[in-house]
Design an enzyme around this catalytic site. Sequence first.
Site, short mmCIF file in Angstrom:
data_model
loop_
_atom_site.label_atom_id
_atom_site.label_comp_id
_atom_site.label_asym_id
_atom_site.label_seq_id
_atom_site.Cartn_x
_atom_site.Cartn_y
_atom_site.Cartn_z
N LYS A 87 0.77 -1.26 0.04
CA LYS A 87 0.08 -0.06 0.04
C LYS A 87 0.87 1.28 0.10
CE LYS A 87 -4.38 1.27 2.29
NZ LYS A 87 -5.11 0.80 3.38
O1 G3P Z 1 -8.02 1.66 5.12
C1 G3P Z 1 -8.11 3.06 4.60
C2 G3P Z 1 -9.50 3.42 4.80
O2 G3P Z 1 -10.51 2.45 4.59
C3 G3P Z 1 -9.71 4.20 6.44
O3 G3P Z 1 -11.26 4.32 6.64
O4 G3P Z 1 -12.99 5.03 8.47
O5 G3P Z 1 -10.26 5.50 8.77
O6 G3P Z 1 -11.77 6.63 6.94
P1 G3P Z 1 -11.64 5.40 7.82
#
Ligand code: G3P
Length: 217
Positions: A87
Amino acid sequence: MKFFIDTANLDQIREAQTLGVLDGVTTNPSLMAKEGITGEKNILKHYVDICNIVDGDVSAEVIAVDLKGMIKEGEALANLHPQIVVKIPMIEEGVKALNYFSDAGIKTNCTLVFSVGQALLAAKAGATYVSPFIGRLDDNSTDGLTLIEEIRLVYDNYAFETEILAASVRHTMHIVNCAKLGADVMTGPLSAIKGLLKHPLTDIGLAQFLADHKKGN
Ligand code: G3P
């Protein structure tokens, strides 16, 4: 549509795997820290533990922000397990790293994508997955789903093979709407996936069927 779970919690990954609908896992440094996984050795071991639970791609994020560092970390991550996807953040050095890993045949997930332009660049650089963060856009009065729709249009215009991985999915209707818009993958919490199960008419109907069966026997 592939279903990924966005967590580093092994119990939740196991539970999602037993449902039989899980295609992979995404993690990020914040999710690892949330589980109390710190120190390089422990972090690398945790990625292997995740790979041993799930059948499918497991995204592991680099911490370096320079090309040399990203390549070094990314290669070490990719060597950990064949299911690892490296990533990489959507920054200038990240675009170069995506290109490098694409040429090396190593799968990548371009993260922290918030615009069509960034998604176009990720595809040009040969990213395997692009991760638009729809929930974080919604948090900022911008419709995250519109971004999915626009990236789908651009990728289809040019038959880019990069898969649209709708990330920062927060709830069940995000999943349903991403599916309608043609996202290739979604990554979200187990609660959002399990929400797809729910309908009161299913519960009422099942209770009625079971009661009628009991009456007849
Ligand atoms: O893994 C990346 C992404 O899905 C993060 O999600 O909920 O922290 O905005 P969030």
